[in-house]
Write a protein that holds these residues in place. Sequence first.
Motif, PDB file in Angstrom:
ATOM      1  N   ASP A  20       8.296  -0.956   7.526  1.00  0.00           N
ATOM      2  CA  ASP A  20       7.880  -1.395   6.195  1.00  0.00           C
ATOM      3  C   ASP A  20       6.480  -0.896   5.861  1.00  0.00           C
ATOM      4  O   ASP A  20       6.215  -0.426   4.760  1.00  0.00           O
ATOM      5  CB  ASP A  20       7.915  -2.929   6.110  1.00  0.00           C
ATOM      6  N   ARG A 255      18.713  -2.170   0.537  1.00  0.00           N
ATOM      7  CA  ARG A 255      18.317  -3.531   0.925  1.00  0.00           C
ATOM      8  C   ARG A 255      18.788  -3.871   2.336  1.00  0.00           C
ATOM      9  O   ARG A 255      18.218  -4.744   2.982  1.00  0.00           O
ATOM     10  CB  ARG A 255      18.880  -4.544  -0.080  1.00  0.00           C
ATOM     11  N   ASN A 290      12.051  -1.498  -3.692  1.00  0.00           N
ATOM     12  CA  ASN A 290      12.466  -2.526  -2.747  1.00  0.00           C
ATOM     13  C   ASN A 290      11.271  -3.033  -1.932  1.00  0.00           C
ATOM     14  O   ASN A 290      11.088  -4.243  -1.748  1.00  0.00           O
ATOM     15  CB  ASN A 290      13.540  -1.961  -1.814  1.00  0.00           C
ATOM     16  N   GLU A 291      10.435  -2.106  -1.448  1.00  0.00           N
ATOM     17  CA  GLU A 291       9.269  -2.503  -0.666  1.00  0.00           C
ATOM     18  C   GLU A 291       8.215  -3.183  -1.530  1.00  0.00           C
ATOM     19  O   GLU A 291       7.506  -4.086  -1.078  1.00  0.00           O
ATOM     20  CB  GLU A 291       8.662  -1.275   0.027  1.00  0.00           C
ATOM     21  N   GLU A 293       8.821  -5.140  -4.053  1.00  0.00           N
ATOM     22  CA  GLU A 293       9.271  -6.516  -4.228  1.00  0.00           C
ATOM     23  C   GLU A 293       9.130  -7.307  -2.928  1.00  0.00           C
ATOM     24  O   GLU A 293       8.840  -8.505  -2.951  1.00  0.00           O
ATOM     25  CB  GLU A 293      10.709  -6.541  -4.730  1.00  0.00           C
ATOM     26  N   LYS A 294       9.322  -6.638  -1.786  1.00  0.00           N
ATOM     27  CA  LYS A 294       9.132  -7.326  -0.501  1.00  0.00           C
ATOM     28  C   LYS A 294       7.671  -7.691  -0.303  1.00  0.00           C
ATOM     29  O   LYS A 294       7.355  -8.716   0.310  1.00  0.00           O
ATOM     30  CB  LYS A 294       9.617  -6.433   0.649  1.00  0.00           C
ATOM     31  N   ARG A 295       6.759  -6.857  -0.835  1.00  0.00           N
ATOM     32  CA  ARG A 295       5.333  -7.189  -0.741  1.00  0.00           C
ATOM     33  C   ARG A 295       5.011  -8.443  -1.552  1.00  0.00           C
ATOM     34  O   ARG A 295       4.168  -9.250  -1.184  1.00  0.00           O
ATOM     35  CB  ARG A 295       4.491  -6.017  -1.257  1.00  0.00           C
ATOM     36  N   GLU A 298       8.941 -12.306   0.423  1.00  0.00           N
ATOM     37  CA  GLU A 298       9.762 -11.904   1.562  1.00  0.00           C
ATOM     38  C   GLU A 298      11.175 -12.471   1.487  1.00  0.00           C
ATOM     39  O   GLU A 298      12.107 -11.906   2.007  1.00  0.00           O
ATOM     40  CB  GLU A 298       9.108 -12.367   2.879  1.00  0.00           C
ATOM     41  N   LEU A 300      14.960 -14.092   0.469  1.00  0.00           N
ATOM     42  CA  LEU A 300      16.129 -13.653  -0.290  1.00  0.00           C
ATOM     43  C   LEU A 300      17.090 -14.806  -0.514  1.00  0.00           C
ATOM     44  O   LEU A 300      18.279 -14.594  -0.716  1.00  0.00           O
ATOM     45  CB  LEU A 300      16.855 -12.521   0.461  1.00  0.00           C
ATOM     46  N   ARG A 439      15.888  -7.462  -5.624  1.00  0.00           N
ATOM     47  CA  ARG A 439      16.220  -8.098  -4.346  1.00  0.00           C
ATOM     48  C   ARG A 439      16.887  -9.458  -4.545  1.00  0.00           C
ATOM     49  O   ARG A 439      17.654  -9.915  -3.705  1.00  0.00           O
ATOM     50  CB  ARG A 439      14.969  -8.247  -3.477  1.00  0.00           C
TER      51      ARG A 439
END
Length: 551
Positions: A20, A255, A290-291, A293-295, A298, A300, A439
């Motif tokens: 990541d 994802r 995607n990354e 939004e992960k930042r 976390e 889902l 996500r």
Amino acid sequence: MATENQDVYDAEKSQKHVDDVNVMHDEALISDAKHAADAEQKMTLLKAVKLYPKAIAWSALLSSTLIMEGYDLALLGSLYASPMFNKKFGTYNETSGKWAVSAAWQSGLSNGARAGEIFGLIFAGWVSDRYGYKMTTIGSLILMILFIFVLFFAPNIKVLVVGEILCGIPWGAFQSVTPAYASEVAPVVLRPYLTTFINMCWVIGQFFAAAVNKGSVNRPDEWAYRIPFGVQWVWPVPILAGLIFSPESPWWHVRHGNRDAAKASLLRLTSRNDPTFNADETIAMIEHTNELEKRMKEGLTYRDCFKGIDLRRTEIVVGIWLVQTLGGQNLMGYFAYFLTQAGMDASNSFSLSMGQYALGMVGTAGSWFLMSRVGRRTIHFSGLCCQLLILIVVGSLAFSGSNGSVWGIGALLIVFTFVYDFTVGPVTYSLISELSSTRLKSKTIVLARAGYNASNIFVNVMTNYQLSSTAWNWGAKAAYFWAGTCLLSAVWVFFRLPEPKGRTYAQLDLLFEHKVPARKFAQTKIDPFSQGLGDDIKRVSTEKKLETEVE
């Protein structure tokens, strides 16, 4: 053994974290992602059609599952105007001298389907995240084929309600999967067309319901209502045969960390005759978003839809679909029944229903032209204002009581259908697909559609009692009530609905993260590629002034 498994898990988790971080600071990936995003935003409609013909075809096939739901929900409202259906499943009303299904059982039938859809939505939200949109739809189509038997052979109204509940489960799954898939397999310029085609499928189903009812309503036997139920088997078999060969969404593969499968899926969605298209760059853009939004978050899970910036996105998406139930649109589904109650012949009411839904298809096609030139927010708000005016006029005509006023009300409801399918109806599917994060898209849509179905239970109960001759018997005066809820909906849209037209998912993510007011979305410029994903990002307004700097 447990320790060994834990070591493997920790190693995998550590490696995932390293991957990541590498993605977040990979300058080559960010450069590829920016190039793909720029190319996508500059892409013309004609070029998109030539590059993504397979994506259009697969998305249209998946969306056609909603023809079944549009058909059945319109079918119920139309069957209440069928003499043989009322004689089989209703009771004799000595006052009117006619057979009729009571308002309570009408609510049970309509709300049974809605309750089933809520279960189907929740189930599909989990299954689609785990197994993908394709497998979720295939499983739901198989269930649909089986559950239609219950409707077709129902000996009484109680079994008919059970059949509606069971059929609601796969319908709920279709509601969740279709907008998510349509929004993920196409570029920005095609997204509004493919997502709003879902509304076209609804209208097509409603048109067929009116046409089948018109052809069978005068039959003197049980086939007057069994033929309309049996026609539902026409849809799932060919759709199922086609979907077996469909590709999964490349976003879903990303994802799940499968870049190779995502690229293979993307290549199956695009034409290989365009030398300017770079699949690796498009995959890089998907990975970057995607990354990003992960930042920001976390999780889902469904709970994450109510945390941080996603709380606002969930509120907006849920609100958009609630507006669909509260703007008076429910009167369209009861069109034939309403006109029959007003004194119109059943056959003529079905003829007008066909005209109503045909105009609805024209309206949806017209909305594609409109959305290429006008923002989604403007279309949605203007449509609600027009609906409000029509509802007030319809309610006022109810006081006349003449035969001319009945036909006038029918004509206005046809105009209402055109306005709805030209504005609010189709643009809703575009908005809910674009305003939810990628996500959490499937879960946000599940929550929104579940809210839509729950509110529809209230709307159906109210409408059935308002229109039923065995209950309140308001007739067209019911339009006044829905004019009030339409007004409240328009006020909410004005203050809370942002404009996503022409934005990539990464740009929308940052606009929400920086809490840009809904009415300023369209004027705000933002560059998600200005710095690495691990760094702070500056947002610049259209006036070229530094508007916000995140420290």
